[in-house]
Design a protein around this motif. Structure first.
Motif, PDB file in Angstrom:
ATOM      1  N   TRP A  79      78.380  -8.755 -50.197  1.00 48.80           N
ATOM      2  CA  TRP A  79      77.850  -9.945 -49.515  1.00 48.80           C
ATOM      3  C   TRP A  79      76.320  -9.970 -49.587  1.00 48.80           C
ATOM      4  N   GLN A  80      75.700  -8.849 -49.359  1.00 49.56           N
ATOM      5  CA  GLN A  80      74.230  -8.794 -49.383  1.00 49.56           C
ATOM      6  C   GLN A  80      73.665  -9.036 -50.780  1.00 49.56           C
ATOM      7  N   ASP A  81      74.462  -8.779 -51.816  1.00 49.96           N
ATOM      8  CA  ASP A  81      74.004  -8.988 -53.193  1.00 49.96           C
ATOM      9  C   ASP A  81      74.076 -10.450 -53.629  1.00 49.96           C
ATOM     10  N   LEU A  82      74.742 -11.288 -52.842  1.00 52.57           N
ATOM     11  CA  LEU A  82      74.884 -12.698 -53.211  1.00 52.57           C
ATOM     12  C   LEU A  82      73.612 -13.484 -52.910  1.00 52.57           C
ATOM     13  N   THR A  83      73.463 -14.597 -53.596  1.00 52.79           N
ATOM     14  CA  THR A  83      72.484 -15.604 -53.195  1.00 52.79           C
ATOM     15  C   THR A  83      73.196 -16.565 -52.256  1.00 52.79           C
ATOM     16  N   HIS A  84      72.656 -16.720 -51.051  1.00 55.49           N
ATOM     17  CA  HIS A  84      73.271 -17.604 -50.066  1.00 55.49           C
ATOM     18  C   HIS A  84      72.484 -18.910 -50.013  1.00 55.49           C
ATOM     19  N   ILE A  85      73.198 -20.013 -50.022  1.00 53.58           N
ATOM     20  CA  ILE A  85      72.577 -21.329 -49.865  1.00 53.58           C
ATOM     21  C   ILE A  85      72.973 -21.829 -48.481  1.00 53.58           C
ATOM     22  N   VAL A  87      72.982 -24.605 -45.704  1.00 54.39           N
ATOM     23  CA  VAL A  87      72.847 -26.055 -45.592  1.00 54.39           C
ATOM     24  C   VAL A  87      72.648 -26.392 -44.114  1.00 54.39           C
ATOM     25  N   SER A  88      71.414 -26.757 -43.771  1.00 54.67           N
ATOM     26  CA  SER A  88      71.100 -26.990 -42.360  1.00 54.67           C
ATOM     27  C   SER A  88      69.806 -27.773 -42.222  1.00 54.67           C
ATOM     28  N   GLU A  89      69.797 -28.671 -41.265  1.00 53.54           N
ATOM     29  CA  GLU A  89      68.564 -29.403 -40.948  1.00 53.54           C
ATOM     30  C   GLU A  89      67.771 -28.708 -39.849  1.00 53.54           C
ATOM     31  N   THR A  90      68.341 -27.675 -39.235  1.00 54.39           N
ATOM     32  CA  THR A  90      67.666 -27.029 -38.107  1.00 54.39           C
ATOM     33  C   THR A  90      67.156 -25.623 -38.430  1.00 54.39           C
ATOM     34  N   LEU A  91      67.767 -24.944 -39.397  1.00 52.15           N
ATOM     35  CA  LEU A  91      67.241 -23.636 -39.798  1.00 52.15           C
ATOM     36  C   LEU A  91      65.894 -23.812 -40.491  1.00 52.15           C
ATOM     37  N   THR A  92      65.083 -22.749 -40.467  1.00 51.05           N
ATOM     38  CA  THR A  92      63.808 -22.748 -41.178  1.00 51.05           C
ATOM     39  C   THR A  92      63.803 -21.598 -42.183  1.00 51.05           C
ATOM     40  N   GLU A  93      62.801 -21.576 -43.037  1.00 47.83           N
ATOM     41  CA  GLU A  93      62.689 -20.498 -44.027  1.00 47.83           C
ATOM     42  C   GLU A  93      62.636 -19.124 -43.334  1.00 47.83           C
ATOM     43  N   ALA A  94      62.064 -19.091 -42.141  1.00 50.15           N
ATOM     44  CA  ALA A  94      61.968 -17.826 -41.408  1.00 50.15           C
ATOM     45  C   ALA A  94      63.336 -17.307 -40.969  1.00 50.15           C
ATOM     46  N   ASP A  95      64.341 -18.177 -40.934  1.00 48.67           N
ATOM     47  CA  ASP A  95      65.686 -17.774 -40.516  1.00 48.67           C
ATOM     48  C   ASP A  95      66.505 -17.185 -41.660  1.00 48.67           C
ATOM     49  N   LEU A  96      66.011 -17.296 -42.882  1.00 46.93           N
ATOM     50  CA  LEU A  96      66.782 -16.822 -44.028  1.00 46.93           C
ATOM     51  C   LEU A  96      66.848 -15.298 -44.043  1.00 46.93           C
ATOM     52  N   LEU A  97      67.966 -14.772 -44.516  1.00 41.91           N
ATOM     53  CA  LEU A  97      68.221 -13.337 -44.469  1.00 41.91           C
ATOM     54  C   LEU A  97      67.651 -12.594 -45.660  1.00 41.91           C
ATOM     55  N   SER A  98      67.368 -13.320 -46.737  1.00 45.55           N
ATOM     56  CA  SER A  98      66.895 -12.684 -47.966  1.00 45.55           C
ATOM     57  C   SER A  98      65.968 -13.634 -48.695  1.00 45.55           C
ATOM     58  N   THR A  99      65.052 -13.072 -49.490  1.00 44.53           N
ATOM     59  CA  THR A  99      64.160 -13.907 -50.294  1.00 44.53           C
ATOM     60  C   THR A  99      64.928 -14.642 -51.393  1.00 44.53           C
ATOM     61  N   ARG A 100      66.152 -14.179 -51.711  1.00 44.88           N
ATOM     62  CA  ARG A 100      66.996 -14.865 -52.692  1.00 44.88           C
ATOM     63  C   ARG A 100      67.647 -16.112 -52.114  1.00 44.88           C
ATOM     64  N   ASP A 101      67.777 -16.153 -50.785  1.00 45.43           N
ATOM     65  CA  ASP A 101      68.505 -17.240 -50.153  1.00 45.43           C
ATOM     66  C   ASP A 101      67.743 -18.556 -50.260  1.00 45.43           C
ATOM     67  N   ILE A 102      68.515 -19.638 -50.252  1.00 46.96           N
ATOM     68  CA  ILE A 102      67.977 -20.991 -50.448  1.00 46.96           C
ATOM     69  C   ILE A 102      68.358 -21.825 -49.236  1.00 46.96           C
ATOM     70  N   LEU A 103      67.413 -22.613 -48.730  1.00 51.29           N
ATOM     71  CA  LEU A 103      67.663 -23.499 -47.596  1.00 51.29           C
ATOM     72  C   LEU A 103      67.654 -24.947 -48.074  1.00 51.29           C
ATOM     73  N   LEU A 104      68.740 -25.666 -47.806  1.00 53.51           N
ATOM     74  CA  LEU A 104      68.831 -27.079 -48.141  1.00 53.51           C
ATOM     75  C   LEU A 104      69.111 -27.861 -46.861  1.00 53.51           C
ATOM     76  N   PRO A 105      68.355 -28.933 -46.577  1.00 50.32           N
ATOM     77  CA  PRO A 105      68.630 -29.717 -45.370  1.00 50.32           C
ATOM     78  C   PRO A 105      69.983 -30.418 -45.429  1.00 50.32           C
ATOM     79  N   ARG A 106      70.428 -30.772 -46.636  1.00 46.32           N
ATOM     80  CA  ARG A 106      71.773 -31.312 -46.842  1.00 46.32           C
ATOM     81  C   ARG A 106      72.236 -30.908 -48.236  1.00 46.32           C
ATOM     82  N   LEU A 107      73.538 -30.988 -48.464  1.00 45.78           N
ATOM     83  CA  LEU A 107      74.090 -30.548 -49.735  1.00 45.78           C
ATOM     84  C   LEU A 107      74.033 -31.702 -50.744  1.00 45.78           C
ATOM     85  N   ASP A 108      72.854 -31.894 -51.313  1.00 45.87           N
ATOM     86  CA  ASP A 108      72.679 -32.903 -52.342  1.00 45.87           C
ATOM     87  C   ASP A 108      73.486 -32.499 -53.577  1.00 45.87           C
TER      88      ASP A 108
END
Length: 197
Positions: A79-85, A87-108
């Motif tokens: 699980w930790q080796d995955l890239t996690h995307i 999808v949230s309008e309320t999370l921020t970059e500071a909430d991400l668990l890894s530098t690989r993870d991606i934050l999208l406000p919606r799933l375009d």
């Protein structure tokens, strides 16, 4: 180029959570959990809504009581080796668990297609709300359902209303708990039509 899949644990009547929002009954145990560990080997990206993303922080470090066994340790490693995307309008970059993870406000869907096209393995969407638009758009290649022997009578449906899917069964398995795993894939003629459009 990767592929897009959708995985859900559901009741016999097709719900991923009951009318009260409870989904504790979907928690895998024993041989079902071991199967999850095995199948994670083909996944490179995991697409999650905010609640699931935050719930899965559990796998970032073993609990202080040292309660994890070998299967839990292996799942956490994968699980930790995955890239996690997320999808949230309320999370921020500071909430991400890894530098690989991606934050999208919606799933375009255009961005999702870019992620899938650039992935080395399978991109798995987890959760019916997050997956809904991609399913309706016909983008999902593989559907994996863990059907538990329970009827909840209502709640959060695993598939969006109006979804029109022509699928073929490619794999199934029955576990000792009575949970049934079914893996469906879009028929090849549907994929070819999409590729030509």
């Amino acid at each position: 180029m990767g592929s897009l899949s959708y995985t859900a644990t559901i009741s016999l009547d097709g719900y991923a959570a009951d009318a009260n929002g409870d989904f504790a009954w979907t928690a895998p145990g024993g041989d079902v959990f071991r199967f999850h560990v095995e199948r994670m080997g083909s996944v490179s990206h995991e697409v999650l809504g905010r609640n699931t993303y935050q719930l899965m922080t559990y796998w970032q470090a073993e609990p202080e009581d040292g309660s994890w066994g070998p299967d839990e340790h292996e799942f956490a490693r994968r699980w930790q080796d995955l890239t996690h995307i997320a999808v949230s309008e309320t999370l921020t970059e500071a909430d991400l668990l890894s530098t690989r993870d991606i934050l999208l406000p919606r799933l375009d869907l255009g961005r999702l297609r870019e992620i899938v096209d650039g992935a080395a393995g399978e991109v798995e969407v987890f959760g019916p709300t997050t997956a809904s638009e991609a399913i309706s758009a016909g983008m999902v290649d593989d559907f994996r359902f863990f059907v538990v022997p329970r009827v909840v009578g209502g709640g959060l449906r695993a598939l969006p209303p109006g979804a029109d899917l022509d699928l073929e069964l490619v794999e199934h398995r029955v576990f000792g708990s009575g949970t049934v795993f079914v893996h469906y894939r879009r028929r090849d003629d549907n994929r070819q039509r999409e590729a030509g459009s």
